[in-house]
Write a protein that holds these residues in place. Structure first.
Motif, mmCIF file in Angstrom:
data_model
loop_
_atom_site.group_PDB
_atom_site.id
_atom_site.type_symbol
_atom_site.label_atom_id
_atom_site.label_comp_id
_atom_site.label_asym_id
_atom_site.label_seq_id
_atom_site.Cartn_x
_atom_site.Cartn_y
_atom_site.Cartn_z
ATOM 1 N N ALA A 1 0.981 12.817 -5.554
ATOM 2 C CA ALA A 1 0.190 13.924 -6.608
ATOM 3 C C ALA A 1 -0.465 15.237 -5.432
ATOM 4 C CB ALA A 1 -1.167 13.505 -6.741
ATOM 5 N N LEU A 2 0.478 15.686 -4.122
ATOM 6 C CA LEU A 2 -0.090 16.837 -3.405
ATOM 7 C C LEU A 2 0.925 18.252 -4.133
ATOM 8 C CD1 LEU A 2 -0.458 15.477 -0.089
ATOM 9 C CD2 LEU A 2 -2.172 16.235 -1.795
ATOM 10 N N PRO A 3 0.727 19.220 -3.937
ATOM 11 C CA PRO A 3 1.420 20.046 -4.626
ATOM 12 C C PRO A 3 2.725 19.861 -3.166
ATOM 13 C CG PRO A 3 -0.581 20.995 -3.286
ATOM 14 C CD PRO A 3 -1.098 19.807 -3.154
ATOM 15 N N GLU A 4 3.912 20.657 -3.472
ATOM 16 C CA GLU A 4 5.560 20.262 -3.538
ATOM 17 C C GLU A 4 5.567 20.383 -2.072
ATOM 18 O OE1 GLU A 4 8.728 22.970 -3.988
ATOM 19 O OE2 GLU A 4 8.937 21.120 -6.274
ATOM 20 N N SER B 1 0.824 -1.135 -0.149
ATOM 21 C CA SER B 1 -0.097 -0.358 0.046
ATOM 22 C C SER B 1 0.737 1.167 -0.465
ATOM 23 C CB SER B 1 -0.433 -0.261 1.071
ATOM 24 O OG SER B 1 -1.460 1.345 1.362
ATOM 25 N N VAL B 2 1.821 0.966 0.924
ATOM 26 C CA VAL B 2 2.601 2.140 0.305
ATOM 27 C C VAL B 2 3.464 2.766 0.103
ATOM 28 C CG1 VAL B 2 5.271 2.836 1.753
ATOM 29 C CG2 VAL B 2 3.033 1.982 2.599
ATOM 30 N N ALA B 3 4.009 1.696 -1.272
ATOM 31 C CA ALA B 3 4.919 1.578 -2.759
ATOM 32 C C ALA B 3 3.610 2.226 -3.633
ATOM 33 C CB ALA B 3 5.230 0.357 -3.269
ATOM 34 N N PHE B 4 2.182 1.238 -3.281
ATOM 35 C CA PHE B 4 1.370 1.850 -4.913
ATOM 36 C C PHE B 4 0.269 2.256 -4.848
ATOM 37 C CE2 PHE B 4 4.006 -2.208 -5.836
ATOM 38 C CZ PHE B 4 4.618 -1.927 -7.108
ATOM 39 N N VAL B 5 -0.139 3.060 -3.149
ATOM 40 C CA VAL B 5 -1.671 3.724 -2.744
ATOM 41 C C VAL B 5 -0.555 4.812 -1.968
ATOM 42 C CG1 VAL B 5 -3.496 3.708 -1.637
ATOM 43 C CG2 VAL B 5 -3.040 1.694 -2.324
ATOM 44 N N MET B 6 0.005 4.683 -1.365
ATOM 45 C CA MET B 6 0.225 5.841 -0.336
ATOM 46 C C MET B 6 0.744 6.767 -1.270
ATOM 47 S SD MET B 6 -1.999 6.208 1.348
ATOM 48 C CE MET B 6 -1.479 7.349 2.426
ATOM 49 N N ASN B 7 2.036 6.379 -1.624
ATOM 50 C CA ASN B 7 3.425 7.411 -2.351
ATOM 51 C C ASN B 7 2.592 8.006 -3.998
ATOM 52 O OD1 ASN B 7 5.376 7.687 -1.438
ATOM 53 N ND2 ASN B 7 5.364 5.230 -1.667
ATOM 54 N N PRO B 8 1.989 7.058 -4.710
ATOM 55 C CA PRO B 8 1.445 8.238 -5.634
ATOM 56 C C PRO B 8 -0.208 9.053 -4.861
ATOM 57 C CG PRO B 8 0.668 5.736 -6.086
ATOM 58 C CD PRO B 8 1.391 6.255 -4.531
ATOM 59 N N ILE B 9 -0.583 8.361 -4.135
ATOM 60 C CA ILE B 9 -1.238 9.794 -3.554
ATOM 61 C C ILE B 9 -0.313 10.999 -2.741
ATOM 62 C CG2 ILE B 9 -2.609 10.014 -1.928
ATOM 63 C CD1 ILE B 9 -4.404 7.787 -1.832
ATOM 64 N N LEU B 10 0.424 10.755 -2.074
ATOM 65 C CA LEU B 10 1.248 11.424 -1.721
ATOM 66 C C LEU B 10 2.123 12.754 -3.093
ATOM 67 C CD1 LEU B 10 3.137 9.898 1.161
ATOM 68 C CD2 LEU B 10 1.478 12.021 1.388
ATOM 69 N N GLN C 1 6.269 17.043 1.033
ATOM 70 C CA GLN C 1 7.335 16.869 1.242
ATOM 71 C C GLN C 1 7.062 16.697 3.159
ATOM 72 O OE1 GLN C 1 8.904 19.660 3.303
ATOM 73 N NE2 GLN C 1 10.062 16.931 4.196
ATOM 74 N N GLN C 2 6.335 17.070 3.321
ATOM 75 C CA GLN C 2 5.236 17.136 4.686
ATOM 76 C C GLN C 2 4.520 15.460 4.550
ATOM 77 O OE1 GLN C 2 3.103 20.451 4.256
ATOM 78 N NE2 GLN C 2 4.892 21.983 5.856
ATOM 79 N N GLY C 3 4.041 15.386 3.835
ATOM 80 C CA GLY C 3 3.361 14.442 3.864
ATOM 81 C C GLY C 3 4.088 12.790 4.464
ATOM 82 N N HIS C 4 4.682 12.861 3.143
ATOM 83 C CA HIS C 4 6.510 11.596 3.119
ATOM 84 C C HIS C 4 6.698 12.155 4.266
ATOM 85 C CE1 HIS C 4 6.318 10.292 -1.100
ATOM 86 N NE2 HIS C 4 6.326 11.707 -0.979
ATOM 87 N N ALA C 5 7.169 12.836 4.885
ATOM 88 C CA ALA C 5 7.915 13.025 6.095
ATOM 89 C C ALA C 5 7.185 11.970 7.410
ATOM 90 C CB ALA C 5 8.507 14.815 6.699
ATOM 91 N N HIS C 6 5.526 12.599 7.641
ATOM 92 C CA HIS C 6 5.178 12.461 8.170
ATOM 93 C C HIS C 6 4.837 10.496 8.736
ATOM 94 C CE1 HIS C 6 1.656 12.029 11.760
ATOM 95 N NE2 HIS C 6 1.342 11.783 10.579
ATOM 96 N N GLY C 7 4.876 10.197 7.313
ATOM 97 C CA GLY C 7 4.895 8.802 6.658
ATOM 98 C C GLY C 7 6.433 7.684 7.362
#
Length: 148
Positions: A33-36, A22-31, A40-46
């Motif tokens: 698609a967000l503004p820069e 899910s991290v690879a194929f769901v969460m990363n594509p969602i993150l 970056q904040q979403g990746h840091a929090h994850g």
């Protein structure tokens, strides 16, 4: 008792595979698609959240697989469990050497302090993560096959 250990181990590893898939194929594509800044904040929090949980899950999965291999040493399918445990060892080594160093940097970044190459570092992490996901899927498949 061995049957319960086999099923519990398979479920634990299967759930770990599901999270990492899910991290690879769901969460990363969602993150991604967000503004820069939000990306970056979403990746840091994850990275902070999963970075705190996943080491226990990986090591726990490895320990459970090793216990299964020892407890069922003379049972049919033990060779598959030993190979699965070997793959789980590989996934832990990969994590420690390749993924954790990037994640440890990523989880401290903010829009104000992130390095210029932050996206390249996250892409490198994701490439390593794809390989790790393939390794743990193979381990899970071997554990499932050992149940038969």
């Amino acid at each position: 008792m061995l049957d319960a250990l086999e099923v519990f181990t398979t479920v634990v590893v299967g759930l770990m595979v599901g999270v990492e898939f899910s991290v690879a194929f769901v969460m990363n594509p969602i993150l991604n698609a967000l503004p820069e800044d939000s990306r970056q904040q979403g990746h840091a929090h994850g990275g902070r959240m999963l970075g705190a949980l996943m080491p226990f899950w990986y090591v726990g999965s490895l320990v459970l697989s090793a216990l299964w291999a020892v407890a069922g040493w003379h049972q049919h399918g033990t060779g598959l469990v030993v190979i699965a445990a070997g793959l789980l060892i590989l996934s832990v080594v990969m994590s420690l050497l390749l993924l954790v160093p990037i994640n440890n940097r990523n989880k401290t970044w903010t829009p104000e302090n992130r390095p210029a190459d932050w996206q390249d570092q996250l892409n490198r992490w994701l490439r390593f993560h794809y390989v790790r996901v393939a390794v743990i899927i193979a381990a899970f498949a071997l554990l499932v096959a050992a149940l038969a």
